[in-house]
Design a protein around this motif. Sequence first.
Motif, PDB file in Angstrom:
ATOM      1  N   MET A  29      -8.671  -7.691  -2.398  1.00 35.42           N
ATOM      2  CA  MET A  29      -9.497  -6.491  -2.552  1.00 35.42           C
ATOM      3  C   MET A  29      -9.676  -5.777  -1.217  1.00 35.42           C
ATOM      4  SD  MET A  29     -13.423  -6.194  -3.941  1.00 35.42           S
ATOM      5  CE  MET A  29     -12.956  -6.861  -5.551  1.00 35.42           C
ATOM      6  N   VAL A  30      -9.995  -6.554  -0.176  1.00 32.55           N
ATOM      7  CA  VAL A  30     -10.214  -5.947   1.140  1.00 32.55           C
ATOM      8  C   VAL A  30      -8.932  -5.340   1.686  1.00 32.55           C
ATOM      9  CG1 VAL A  30     -10.879  -6.416   3.524  1.00 32.55           C
ATOM     10  CG2 VAL A  30     -12.148  -7.474   1.652  1.00 32.55           C
ATOM     11  N   SER A  31      -7.822  -6.077   1.602  1.00 31.19           N
ATOM     12  CA  SER A  31      -6.554  -5.562   2.131  1.00 31.19           C
ATOM     13  C   SER A  31      -6.091  -4.333   1.364  1.00 31.19           C
ATOM     14  CB  SER A  31      -5.483  -6.654   2.082  1.00 31.19           C
ATOM     15  OG  SER A  31      -5.224  -7.052   0.740  1.00 31.19           O
ATOM     16  N   SER A  32      -6.284  -4.305   0.046  1.00 29.97           N
ATOM     17  CA  SER A  32      -5.881  -3.140  -0.745  1.00 29.97           C
ATOM     18  C   SER A  32      -6.725  -1.922  -0.416  1.00 29.97           C
ATOM     19  CB  SER A  32      -5.988  -3.453  -2.240  1.00 29.97           C
ATOM     20  OG  SER A  32      -5.118  -4.500  -2.613  1.00 29.97           O
ATOM     21  N   SER A  33      -8.001  -2.149  -0.083  1.00 31.27           N
ATOM     22  CA  SER A  33      -8.863  -1.018   0.259  1.00 31.27           C
ATOM     23  C   SER A  33      -8.504  -0.406   1.603  1.00 31.27           C
ATOM     24  CB  SER A  33     -10.321  -1.471   0.280  1.00 31.27           C
ATOM     25  OG  SER A  33     -10.556  -2.392   1.332  1.00 31.27           O
ATOM     26  N   LEU A  34      -7.739  -1.125   2.432  1.00 30.59           N
ATOM     27  CA  LEU A  34      -7.355  -0.634   3.758  1.00 30.59           C
ATOM     28  C   LEU A  34      -5.910  -0.160   3.805  1.00 30.59           C
ATOM     29  CD1 LEU A  34      -9.065  -3.400   5.934  1.00 30.59           C
ATOM     30  CD2 LEU A  34      -9.872  -1.061   5.542  1.00 30.59           C
ATOM     31  N   LYS A  35      -5.261  -0.033   2.636  1.00 28.53           N
ATOM     32  CA  LYS A  35      -3.881   0.428   2.575  1.00 28.53           C
ATOM     33  C   LYS A  35      -3.811   1.850   2.041  1.00 28.53           C
ATOM     34  CE  LYS A  35      -1.837  -4.114   1.483  1.00 28.53           C
ATOM     35  NZ  LYS A  35      -1.068  -4.871   0.455  1.00 28.53           N
ATOM     36  N   PRO A  36      -2.788   2.595   2.426  1.00 29.19           N
ATOM     37  CA  PRO A  36      -2.532   3.871   1.750  1.00 29.19           C
ATOM     38  C   PRO A  36      -2.165   3.618   0.293  1.00 29.19           C
ATOM     39  CG  PRO A  36      -1.341   3.723   3.832  1.00 29.19           C
ATOM     40  CD  PRO A  36      -1.879   2.365   3.555  1.00 29.19           C
TER      41      PRO A  36
END
Length: 279
Positions: A29-36
Amino acid sequence: MSEPRWVPWARRIVLGFLALFTLIPLYAMVSSSLKPLGDVQGKWEWVPTTLTIQPFFDIWETIPLAEYFVNSLVISGSAAVLSVVIAIFAAYALSRFRFRGKNFFKMTVLSTQMFPGILFLLPLFLIFVNIGNTTGIVLYGSRLGLIITYLTFSLPFAIWMLAGYIDSIPKELDEAAMVDGTGPFGALIRVVVPAAMPGIVAVGIYSFMTAWGEVLFASVMTDSGTRTLAVGLQEYSTQVQVYWNQVMAASLIVSVPVVAGFLLLQRYLVAGLTAGAVK
């Protein structure tokens, strides 16, 4: 008798598995929120090649998230406060007084937890609509209507749970307070409430979390002006696009009040009832 050698290792393995089971989805969830958005929609990568905090700014513009946040905060907070206040008086009466129909009332309160919430959806909808047509009091599509709806589910549990907490508080404390000149209401406020604070906090957290994440009734009993976060997050999915990075970012923002409240109040959950009474 000492435990076998394999028990500590088994305990570590189980706890490690549970930790991974919790942390892996959180990391995703965290990594996806920081991706384009393009990276999220493409092949999954555990280590993001491009990091950006833009989704945390876009979530407030794609949908009226701030309005939904305020609605959820007002509705959940009001439902929790009302549940606690009403449950304190009801539980005190059940614990300290004898009256006709007491056991029947307690069993009725407990039996309401046996039925799934969807059974009450249509009756509550019809009741709210009829009240609005008859009296002019708007309950359907209003914050007040949703608060009353959540009270119907959280209040029975709150009464039952607090009654158990108050039963464990010695009645001698009430009697000592009354000897000092206070009445039943004064004994409740000055003695019972401080002693039952762990139960009160637990009930408040339960009521708040139940209302904060509820979807079924919020999707039916609200309109565009009273929509809550649990329903509003669906608007990040349109007919042509799903903004997955914004969904993940908004989900993290939505989780902050519940997590922060739990961390701030957890000490009350582990406080002893006797310690509270002595204080």
